[in-house]
Enzyme design. Sequence first.
Site, mmCIF file in Angstrom:
data_model
loop_
_atom_site.group_PDB
_atom_site.id
_atom_site.type_symbol
_atom_site.label_atom_id
_atom_site.label_comp_id
_atom_site.label_asym_id
_atom_site.label_seq_id
_atom_site.Cartn_x
_atom_site.Cartn_y
_atom_site.Cartn_z
ATOM 1 N N ASP A 102 -5.582 2.748 -3.710
ATOM 2 C CA ASP A 102 -6.876 2.671 -3.027
ATOM 3 C C ASP A 102 -7.148 3.840 -2.086
ATOM 4 O OD1 ASP A 102 -5.055 1.832 -1.158
ATOM 5 O OD2 ASP A 102 -6.090 -0.030 -0.633
ATOM 6 N N ARG A 103 -6.107 4.614 -1.738
ATOM 7 C CA ARG A 103 -6.344 5.769 -0.856
ATOM 8 C C ARG A 103 -6.493 7.042 -1.679
ATOM 9 N NH1 ARG A 103 -2.804 5.467 4.648
ATOM 10 N NH2 ARG A 103 -3.512 3.388 5.239
ATOM 11 N N LYS A 126 -11.309 -0.133 -0.982
ATOM 12 C CA LYS A 126 -11.418 1.314 -1.102
ATOM 13 C C LYS A 126 -10.825 1.701 -2.443
ATOM 14 C CE LYS A 126 -7.411 1.921 1.951
ATOM 15 N NZ LYS A 126 -7.317 0.974 3.066
ATOM 16 N N SER A 161 0.809 -1.220 0.000
ATOM 17 C CA SER A 161 0.000 0.000 0.000
ATOM 18 C C SER A 161 0.848 1.278 0.000
ATOM 19 C CB SER A 161 -0.959 -0.039 1.184
ATOM 20 O OG SER A 161 -1.825 1.050 1.161
ATOM 21 N N HIS A 162 0.736 2.047 1.063
ATOM 22 C CA HIS A 162 1.389 3.355 1.141
ATOM 23 C C HIS A 162 2.776 3.271 1.756
ATOM 24 C CE1 HIS A 162 -0.902 2.184 4.560
ATOM 25 N NE2 HIS A 162 -0.077 2.869 5.310
ATOM 26 N N ASP A 193 -0.846 1.652 -3.994
ATOM 27 C CA ASP A 193 -1.653 0.680 -4.741
ATOM 28 C C ASP A 193 -2.980 1.263 -5.212
ATOM 29 O OD1 ASP A 193 -2.498 0.859 -2.094
ATOM 30 O OD2 ASP A 193 -3.328 -1.173 -2.095
ATOM 31 N N ASP A 234 -2.438 6.607 -3.345
ATOM 32 C CA ASP A 234 -1.281 5.967 -2.704
ATOM 33 C C ASP A 234 -0.632 4.891 -3.570
ATOM 34 O OD1 ASP A 234 -3.256 4.026 -2.505
ATOM 35 O OD2 ASP A 234 -2.479 3.269 -0.599
HETATM 36 C C1 G1P Z 1 -3.981 1.504 8.291
HETATM 37 C C2 G1P Z 1 -5.202 2.384 8.455
HETATM 38 C C3 G1P Z 1 -6.445 1.588 8.165
HETATM 39 C C4 G1P Z 1 -6.358 0.977 6.765
HETATM 40 C C5 G1P Z 1 -5.068 0.183 6.624
HETATM 41 C C6 G1P Z 1 -4.865 -0.305 5.199
HETATM 42 O O1 G1P Z 1 -4.046 0.429 9.193
HETATM 43 O O2 G1P Z 1 -5.241 2.949 9.743
HETATM 44 O O3 G1P Z 1 -7.568 2.414 8.281
HETATM 45 O O4 G1P Z 1 -7.446 0.137 6.519
HETATM 46 O O5 G1P Z 1 -3.950 1.005 6.970
HETATM 47 O O6 G1P Z 1 -4.780 0.739 4.276
HETATM 48 P P1 G1P Z 1 -3.271 0.407 10.602
HETATM 49 O O7 G1P Z 1 -1.813 0.665 10.298
HETATM 50 O O8 G1P Z 1 -3.843 1.547 11.399
HETATM 51 O O9 G1P Z 1 -3.550 -0.934 11.191
HETATM 52 ZN ZN ZN Z 2 -3.301 1.432 -0.266
#
Ligand code: G1P
Ligand code: ZN
Length: 543
Positions: free
Chosen positions: A281-282, A376, A113-114, A279, A277
């Site tokens: 989705d954000r 998302k 992801s990010h 991938d 982000d």
């Molecule tokens: C974080 C975000 C959460 C999101 C997840 C995946 O998780 O807080 O809302 O679903 O990334 O993108 P966390 O690191 O808080 O467990």
């Molecule tokens: Zn992501």
Amino acid sequence: MSLRTIATQPFPDQKPGTSGLRKKVGAFRQPHYLENFVQAIFDSIAAPQGATLVLGGDGRYYNRQAVQIILKMAAANGFGKVMVGRGGILSTPAASCVIRKYKTFGGIILSASHNPGGPDGDFGIKFNSSNGGPATETVTEAIFAKSKTISQYRILDAGDIQIDALGNSMLGEMTVEVIDPVNDYAELMKSLFNFPAIKALLAEGFRIKFDAMHAVNGPYAVEILQRRLGAPADSLMNCVPLEDFGGGHPDPNLTYAHELVEIMYGDNAPDFGAASDGDGDRNMILGKKFFVTPSDSLALLAANATLVPAYSKGLAGVARSMPTSAAVDRVAEALNIPCFETPTGWKFFGNLMDAGKVTLCGEESFGTGSDHVREKDGLWAVLFWLNILAVRRQPVEKIVYEHWEKYGRNVYSRYDYEGLPNDAAQGVMSHLQASFGTLSGASFGKYTIKLCDDFSYTDPVDGSVSSKQGVRIIFSDGSRIIFRLSGTGTEGATLRIYLEAYDADISRHTLDAQVVLAELLKIALDISQLRQRTGREQATVIT
Ligand code: G1P
Ligand code: ZN
């Protein structure tokens, strides 16, 4: 080409977190590490012989190698076909779209992801079920259990397969179909939104800036925003995906998307700014010198949903994760539709959407989506906003202020303390849990604690219970402080403090959130003993 069964030993640390298994690239490159986890997935999901799987990722470092390993393992585990995005690429929402559209058994998404990428960065893998959504906790627990007892995995002994040109090829008995990663997703977006209206808005000189942060959404943005909607080329930035995201942190927030933020807060700023982000989705939404919090964005999309063709008949219901502000709850109340509060993580929305109970859902962590897929969706949120702007023809900030005037403002901010020693972070949480008795009913200035607990969720569809999902301190005026440990980090512990205060007084709506929340922050630091226990004075990131 022969099928090989390789003897292996379990790794103790393959527990999927909030969103799949995430580790440093170095961990994934240990002999058998990825293979063990993939075999644990295949052993847990019990796909029928000849089933179809979708495969793709955000293109980060190690994506291509992982795709080859997974293809050979899928062929050795009886899959009939794997649909792989060209170059091994599929954004997370696009993967969800493809799984649903072609009714496949599920899919594997390669992404952290990010989190930063590159040889020293992070890598990740997760399984999505046939509904297109992240596997439920029951499935991820089963995968973890398998990973702890695994003794062998199956893989085809074959050369690498080409994944850079569209079309079919065979890997043993299995078909590998290389698909266009963008097309199905772009068609889905076209079917949801009023593209002609958005096109007209852009043609009239409404200026936008979209930052793909050198990540997977680049090609999706070029196809949809530029080619299909006619945005000028200079509306897009950082749209060539890089394996290390240009050395950046591909997380669309005010800290990490600073390049875009500087443009949107500079002279002659565009009318609308957005970023997504690693991938895809954000999303982050900005107006001219104006930041829309993700919690407000969700509420606004819900309140304006009928302006979008796909949602013109209204919403079945909405859902938000527990730490997300209650702004959307107020809209749901006004619309007389149900609003669900789930634990953090997109996997908890899937059952609600499958059961037709919710249409829109979102998280404070820059995630918004709907039942069009089961993830998302960053570009979807951008298009939703553009559709609203094309109809309402007002500046972003005006739309937000009008919303607050009608519903009141849920002032919101999140403080992240990253890279804490595990024991110290755990100590903060245990201390809070042990303080529930003394905190209940206690007053701090104008705030009195009405309730404190550890959030627990019973899924209304399958009855499964998820406990210990974050400490909630709820005040008598509805303000809240939430403490949670992150489930996505790969180094030490990340502790998140979420602050929320409700303010109906429009004369205060131009105040900076940090000013409004200062008193709550002080209470949070006091009652948690965070500074004493971690030695950390400042948060790493404030959103
Ligand atoms: C974080 C975000 C959460 C999101 C997840 C995946 O998780 O807080 O809302 O679903 O990334 O993108 P966390 O690191 O808080 O467990
Ligand atoms: Zn992501």
